[in-house]
Design a protein around this motif. Structure first.
Motif, PDB file in Angstrom:
ATOM      1  N   GLN A   1     117.798  85.342 -19.629  1.00 24.80           N
ATOM      2  CA  GLN A   1     117.006  86.757 -19.437  1.00 24.80           C
ATOM      3  C   GLN A   1     117.955  87.504 -18.724  1.00 24.80           C
ATOM      4  O   GLN A   1     118.388  88.639 -18.840  1.00 24.80           O
ATOM      5  CB  GLN A   1     115.765  86.398 -19.036  1.00 24.80           C
ATOM      6  N   MET A   2     118.516  86.840 -17.620  1.00 26.97           N
ATOM      7  CA  MET A   2     119.324  87.594 -16.780  1.00 26.97           C
ATOM      8  C   MET A   2     120.802  88.077 -17.242  1.00 26.97           C
ATOM      9  O   MET A   2     121.121  88.950 -17.148  1.00 26.97           O
ATOM     10  CB  MET A   2     119.739  86.610 -15.279  1.00 26.97           C
ATOM     11  N   ASN A   3     121.146  87.161 -18.325  1.00 20.47           N
ATOM     12  CA  ASN A   3     122.575  87.386 -19.008  1.00 20.47           C
ATOM     13  C   ASN A   3     122.164  88.549 -19.819  1.00 20.47           C
ATOM     14  O   ASN A   3     123.146  89.574 -19.831  1.00 20.47           O
ATOM     15  CB  ASN A   3     122.783  86.354 -19.665  1.00 20.47           C
ATOM     16  N   SER A   4     121.198  88.546 -20.323  1.00 17.22           N
ATOM     17  CA  SER A   4     120.579  89.691 -21.338  1.00 17.22           C
ATOM     18  C   SER A   4     120.666  91.195 -20.482  1.00 17.22           C
ATOM     19  O   SER A   4     121.220  92.449 -20.836  1.00 17.22           O
ATOM     20  CB  SER A   4     119.422  89.440 -22.141  1.00 17.22           C
ATOM     21  N   MET A   5     119.983  90.897 -19.382  1.00 18.11           N
ATOM     22  CA  MET A   5     119.943  92.143 -18.307  1.00 18.11           C
ATOM     23  C   MET A   5     121.130  92.805 -17.882  1.00 18.11           C
ATOM     24  O   MET A   5     121.672  93.812 -17.920  1.00 18.11           O
ATOM     25  CB  MET A   5     119.018  91.907 -17.129  1.00 18.11           C
ATOM     26  N   HIS A   6     122.189  91.717 -17.660  1.00 17.79           N
ATOM     27  CA  HIS A   6     123.391  92.012 -17.352  1.00 17.79           C
ATOM     28  C   HIS A   6     124.410  92.704 -18.423  1.00 17.79           C
ATOM     29  O   HIS A   6     125.141  93.499 -17.980  1.00 17.79           O
ATOM     30  CB  HIS A   6     124.059  90.724 -17.023  1.00 17.79           C
ATOM     31  N   GLN A   7     124.106  92.186 -19.700  1.00 22.80           N
ATOM     32  CA  GLN A   7     124.865  92.819 -20.474  1.00 22.80           C
ATOM     33  C   GLN A   7     124.552  94.199 -20.988  1.00 22.80           C
ATOM     34  O   GLN A   7     124.952  95.164 -21.502  1.00 22.80           O
ATOM     35  CB  GLN A   7     124.602  92.034 -21.813  1.00 22.80           C
ATOM     36  N   LEU A   8     123.045  94.585 -20.693  1.00 21.98           N
ATOM     37  CA  LEU A   8     122.519  96.001 -20.748  1.00 21.98           C
ATOM     38  C   LEU A   8     122.980  96.810 -19.804  1.00 21.98           C
ATOM     39  O   LEU A   8     122.856  98.078 -19.910  1.00 21.98           O
ATOM     40  CB  LEU A   8     121.064  95.839 -20.964  1.00 21.98           C
ATOM     41  N   GLY A   9     123.941  96.347 -18.587  1.00 22.57           N
ATOM     42  CA  GLY A   9     124.439  97.320 -17.456  1.00 22.57           C
ATOM     43  C   GLY A   9     123.689  96.877 -16.269  1.00 22.57           C
ATOM     44  O   GLY A   9     124.114  97.631 -15.397  1.00 22.57           O
ATOM     45  N   TYR A  10     122.947  96.194 -16.168  1.00 22.69           N
ATOM     46  CA  TYR A  10     122.353  95.900 -14.807  1.00 22.69           C
ATOM     47  C   TYR A  10     123.364  94.993 -14.113  1.00 22.69           C
ATOM     48  O   TYR A  10     123.080  93.623 -14.114  1.00 22.69           O
ATOM     49  CB  TYR A  10     120.855  95.096 -14.909  1.00 22.69           C
ATOM     50  N   VAL A  11     124.374  95.446 -13.575  1.00 21.77           N
ATOM     51  CA  VAL A  11     125.434  94.673 -12.796  1.00 21.77           C
ATOM     52  C   VAL A  11     124.777  94.025 -11.810  1.00 21.77           C
ATOM     53  O   VAL A  11     125.314  92.486 -11.549  1.00 21.77           O
ATOM     54  CB  VAL A  11     126.453  95.678 -12.313  1.00 21.77           C
ATOM     55  N   ASN A  12     123.717  94.137 -10.866  1.00 20.48           N
ATOM     56  CA  ASN A  12     123.410  93.162  -9.878  1.00 20.48           C
ATOM     57  C   ASN A  12     122.507  92.231 -10.509  1.00 20.48           C
ATOM     58  O   ASN A  12     122.243  91.591  -9.377  1.00 20.48           O
ATOM     59  CB  ASN A  12     122.731  94.054  -8.807  1.00 20.48           C
TER      60      ASN A  12
ATOM     61  N   LYS B   1     123.553  89.739 -12.445  1.00 16.71           N
ATOM     62  CA  LYS B   1     124.325  88.668 -13.274  1.00 16.71           C
ATOM     63  C   LYS B   1     124.140  87.434 -12.537  1.00 16.71           C
ATOM     64  O   LYS B   1     124.466  87.299 -11.158  1.00 16.71           O
ATOM     65  CB  LYS B   1     125.813  89.190 -13.037  1.00 16.71           C
ATOM     66  N   PRO B   2     123.854  86.405 -13.350  1.00 19.82           N
ATOM     67  CA  PRO B   2     123.568  85.052 -12.741  1.00 19.82           C
ATOM     68  C   PRO B   2     124.951  84.488 -12.308  1.00 19.82           C
ATOM     69  O   PRO B   2     125.987  84.632 -12.927  1.00 19.82           O
ATOM     70  CB  PRO B   2     122.831  84.156 -13.804  1.00 19.82           C
ATOM     71  N   ASN B   3     124.710  83.546 -11.180  1.00 25.63           N
ATOM     72  CA  ASN B   3     125.977  82.905 -10.661  1.00 25.63           C
ATOM     73  C   ASN B   3     125.946  81.588 -10.705  1.00 25.63           C
ATOM     74  O   ASN B   3     124.777  81.101 -10.968  1.00 25.63           O
ATOM     75  CB  ASN B   3     126.466  83.549  -9.120  1.00 25.63           C
ATOM     76  N   THR B   4     126.720  80.679  -9.736  1.00 26.47           N
ATOM     77  CA  THR B   4     126.619  79.383  -9.882  1.00 26.47           C
ATOM     78  C   THR B   4     125.394  78.985  -9.364  1.00 26.47           C
ATOM     79  O   THR B   4     124.755  77.932  -9.509  1.00 26.47           O
ATOM     80  CB  THR B   4     127.951  78.574  -9.416  1.00 26.47           C
ATOM     81  N   PHE B   5     124.790  79.671  -8.014  1.00 29.98           N
ATOM     82  CA  PHE B   5     123.622  79.442  -7.426  1.00 29.98           C
ATOM     83  C   PHE B   5     122.636  79.411  -8.231  1.00 29.98           C
ATOM     84  O   PHE B   5     121.817  78.544  -8.311  1.00 29.98           O
ATOM     85  CB  PHE B   5     123.630  80.156  -6.180  1.00 29.98           C
ATOM     86  N   VAL B   6     122.420  80.595  -9.078  1.00 30.34           N
ATOM     87  CA  VAL B   6     121.455  80.495  -9.800  1.00 30.34           C
ATOM     88  C   VAL B   6     121.393  79.364 -11.055  1.00 30.34           C
ATOM     89  O   VAL B   6     120.402  78.945 -11.342  1.00 30.34           O
ATOM     90  CB  VAL B   6     121.555  82.062 -10.556  1.00 30.34           C
ATOM     91  N   TYR B   7     122.565  79.353 -11.766  1.00 36.17           N
ATOM     92  CA  TYR B   7     122.418  78.066 -12.543  1.00 36.17           C
ATOM     93  C   TYR B   7     122.175  76.894 -11.953  1.00 36.17           C
ATOM     94  O   TYR B   7     121.446  75.863 -12.680  1.00 36.17           O
ATOM     95  CB  TYR B   7     123.770  77.987 -13.265  1.00 36.17           C
ATOM     96  N   ASN B   8     122.677  76.543 -10.713  1.00 41.94           N
ATOM     97  CA  ASN B   8     122.466  75.227 -10.188  1.00 41.94           C
ATOM     98  C   ASN B   8     120.844  75.341  -9.937  1.00 41.94           C
ATOM     99  O   ASN B   8     120.318  73.967 -10.148  1.00 41.94           O
ATOM    100  CB  ASN B   8     122.945  75.179  -8.873  1.00 41.94           C
ATOM    101  N   ALA B   9     120.132  76.284  -9.724  1.00 40.19           N
ATOM    102  CA  ALA B   9     118.566  76.223  -9.650  1.00 40.19           C
ATOM    103  C   ALA B   9     117.883  75.775 -10.690  1.00 40.19           C
ATOM    104  O   ALA B   9     117.027  75.098 -10.623  1.00 40.19           O
ATOM    105  CB  ALA B   9     118.264  77.513  -9.104  1.00 40.19           C
ATOM    106  N   CYS B  10     118.578  76.466 -11.997  1.00 35.64           N
ATOM    107  CA  CYS B  10     118.064  75.989 -13.134  1.00 35.64           C
ATOM    108  C   CYS B  10     118.542  74.507 -13.506  1.00 35.64           C
ATOM    109  O   CYS B  10     117.374  73.873 -14.011  1.00 35.64           O
ATOM    110  CB  CYS B  10     118.523  76.805 -14.205  1.00 35.64           C
ATOM    111  N   LEU B  11     119.493  74.253 -13.432  1.00 35.64           N
ATOM    112  CA  LEU B  11     119.788  73.018 -13.481  1.00 35.64           C
ATOM    113  C   LEU B  11     118.972  71.946 -12.686  1.00 35.64           C
ATOM    114  O   LEU B  11     118.568  70.760 -13.256  1.00 35.64           O
ATOM    115  CB  LEU B  11     121.270  72.394 -13.054  1.00 35.64           C
ATOM    116  N   ASN B  12     118.606  72.193 -11.372  1.00 38.32           N
ATOM    117  CA  ASN B  12     117.562  71.535 -10.623  1.00 38.32           C
ATOM    118  C   ASN B  12     116.390  71.393 -11.376  1.00 38.32           C
ATOM    119  O   ASN B  12     115.665  70.385 -11.284  1.00 38.32           O
ATOM    120  CB  ASN B  12     117.740  71.899  -9.228  1.00 38.32           C
ATOM    121  N   ALA B  13     115.649  72.420 -11.814  1.00 36.77           N
ATOM    122  CA  ALA B  13     114.595  72.524 -12.390  1.00 36.77           C
ATOM    123  C   ALA B  13     114.703  71.686 -13.478  1.00 36.77           C
ATOM    124  O   ALA B  13     113.684  70.794 -13.748  1.00 36.77           O
ATOM    125  CB  ALA B  13     114.169  73.954 -12.828  1.00 36.77           C
ATOM    126  N   PHE B  14     115.746  71.548 -14.712  1.00 40.53           N
ATOM    127  CA  PHE B  14     115.720  70.787 -15.670  1.00 40.53           C
ATOM    128  C   PHE B  14     115.710  69.269 -15.099  1.00 40.53           C
ATOM    129  O   PHE B  14     115.083  68.194 -15.548  1.00 40.53           O
ATOM    130  CB  PHE B  14     116.964  71.038 -16.398  1.00 40.53           C
TER     131      PHE B  14
END
Length: 138
Positions: A1-12, A14-27
């Motif tokens: 979802q964050m990637n979609s919003m970033h692609q729509l122009g919401y620059v702020n 954009k997910p980064n390593t920290f966000v992805y690591n949080a998702c990995l942790n949830a998995f």
């Protein structure tokens, strides 16, 4: 979802390593989601290879995926953990990426993946984990 919003122009957003690591942790904490964790790590590696420096996988990314594998109790958990460990070692030793250097937590997660895997039964024949065996060499 964050990637979609970033692609729509919401620059702020954009997910980064920290966000992805949080998702990995949830998995990793929810049993049976190792496939999603490894797919997410694959995306991180692909995007980083394409030049997205904000998605550089690090020791936390890899270790969390290995932990997710340990939590699946799948027949292939140990072998898949070794493959991730090998990818880490290649990034560290061949590419010189110090952020991908496996640590004690990484090796413990890999051992746990072998222990919870049905593949551990095969370790009795001396096969075991070749990547974990190399840990003592380094």
């Amino acid at each position: 979802q964050m990637n979609s919003m970033h692609q729509l122009g919401y620059v702020n957003v954009k997910p980064n390593t920290f966000v992805y690591n949080a998702c990995l942790n949830a998995f990793a904490k929810s049993e049976g989601n190792a496939d999603q964790a490894t797919q997410l790590l694959d995306i991180m590696e692909e995007q980083f290879a394409k030049g997205d420096l904000s998605l550089k996988p690090d020791v936390v990314s890899y270790t969390t995926c290995i932990s997710a594998l340990a939590n699946t109790q799948s027949l292939e958990s140990g072998e898949m953990a070794d493959k991730l460990l090998k990818r880490m070692m290649e990034r560290y030793l061949i590419d010189g990426d110090k952020d991908a250097k496996p640590n004690t937590v990484t090796y413990l997660a890999a051992v746990r993946a072998w222990m919870t895997s049905a593949s551990v039964a095969k370790a009795g024949d001396g096969r075991g984990s070749p990547m974990i065996a190399k840990a003592g060499d380094g």
